[in-house]
Write an enzyme that holds these catalytic residues in place. Sequence first.
Site, mmCIF file in Angstrom:
data_model
loop_
_atom_site.group_PDB
_atom_site.id
_atom_site.type_symbol
_atom_site.label_atom_id
_atom_site.label_comp_id
_atom_site.label_asym_id
_atom_site.label_seq_id
_atom_site.Cartn_x
_atom_site.Cartn_y
_atom_site.Cartn_z
ATOM 1 N NE ARG A 194 -2.320 0.419 3.926
ATOM 2 C CZ ARG A 194 -1.443 1.095 4.726
ATOM 3 N NH1 ARG A 194 -1.117 2.377 4.793
ATOM 4 N NH2 ARG A 194 -1.283 0.397 6.061
ATOM 5 C CG HIS A 223 -5.917 1.847 6.900
ATOM 6 N ND1 HIS A 223 -5.952 0.300 6.171
ATOM 7 C CD2 HIS A 223 -6.776 1.937 7.609
ATOM 8 C CE1 HIS A 223 -7.082 -0.092 6.656
ATOM 9 N NE2 HIS A 223 -7.694 0.860 7.511
ATOM 10 C CE1 TYR A 271 1.479 2.088 8.428
ATOM 11 C CE2 TYR A 271 0.227 3.802 9.781
ATOM 12 C CZ TYR A 271 0.428 2.895 8.692
ATOM 13 O OH TYR A 271 -0.602 2.894 7.572
#
Length: 373
Positions: free
Chosen positions: A264, A268, A277
Site C-alpha cells: 500500500r 490506510h 509506523y
Amino acid sequence: MTADRTPDRVQILTPEGKVRDGAEVPDIGDERLVRIYEQMRVARHLDERATTLHRQGRMGTYPPLAGQEAAQVASTHALAPDDWISYQYREHGSVVARGLSYEYLLYWMGHEAGNEWLPERHVFPVNISIGSHLPHAAGMAWAAKLKGDDVAVACHFGDGATSEGDFHEALNFAGVFDVPAIFVCNNNQYAISVPRNRQTASATIAQKARAYGMRGVLVDGMDPLAVYEVMSEAVERAKDPAATPDHDAGRTARPTLVEAEMYRLGPHTTVDDPSVYREDAEVERWRERDPIPRLERFLRDRGLLDDEEIDALEERIAEEVAEMVDRAESYEADPTEMFEYTYAEQTPRLREQQAYFERLRERHPDETFRQDE
C-alpha cells in the site's frame, strides 16, 4: 514447492517491466492488455481525486488503493462477467474493471444508493467490517455449486483479515464442501499500522491453504500478468477441478487461496498517517515495483503504447472522472432515508424523531436542516 510447503512466488514481469527468463506471457491478447493498463490508470486517478475531495470536505473517509491496482484489475479480467466478486473496501480497481459509474462515489459521499447498483455488475456491496464477508462468499459459492451454476466467487480481503475467525471458518467450510471460491488475500504488508509479521508466524499466508485441503498460491501482486495467470488457473480449478489437479493438496479441489504480495503506497485511509509506523525508505523500495509504470514499460516494448497514446489516455481519464465527480455531487438525497436503514423495524424513538423531522421540514420547505437542529 519447498519441503516446508512454502509456495514459490509466481512472477512474470520484473520490476523494470521485462519478462523474466523462462517465464511465459499468458494468452491475454493485446487489446485486453491495454485495457488492463487503462483501467489501472483510471483506478489510480480516481484515488487521487477521491483523496483531494476528502481533504476539501466533499467526501467522507476513503481508503486509497495506490500500489494494489494490478491485483484488482487483472484478477477481475480473469473472471467471467457473471462470476461474483465480494470485496473488502479498498478494491476499487475491481469495480473499475466491471464498469465504473458515478454511483460508486455516492457511497463514499455518504449515500446508501452508492451500493445499490453493484449487484448489476455481479459485485457484492462494500464491506467495511474486517473479514465478515468471507463466510458469505463461501456460502454464495456453495449455493452456486448446489444449483449447478457455472460461476465462481472471488473474495478479496486484506492480510489483517486472516487474523479473524471468519477467515478460518470460511476457508474450512469452502474446503469441506469443495465450493467454487477463490479467496484473494491482498497482502499489502500492513493492517492499518500492524505489520504483516505481527499477523501470523507462517512464512506465507498462501501456505495456510494446505490445512483446508485447497490450493495455495503466492503471486507478485504488483505484476498484472502474473496475477492474471494465477487467477485464470484458479477460475478454471473452481469450475472444473479435474482440469487442474493439485497433488500437493492431496485431491482435486475447487477452492483456491491466492496471496497477492503487494504494498500500500499511500495511507490506510485518508485519515491515517503512515509515516508514524513505516519508514520512507521502505515505501521507496516498494515503489520501484509500482504496477502501472511496470506494465507501461512492457506495453511500450511490445509497441502497444507510445507517448501520444498515453497523453490522450490521461486526458480522457481525467475528463471521465471529473464528470463522475460532478454527477455524484449533484445527487439529491432524500434526508428521510437516514431513518430507514438503522433497524429492521423502527424503534419508537426513531419514529418519533422522523415525525419531528418531517413536521419541521413541512414548516420550512426551503431550508436545509442538520440532524441536530
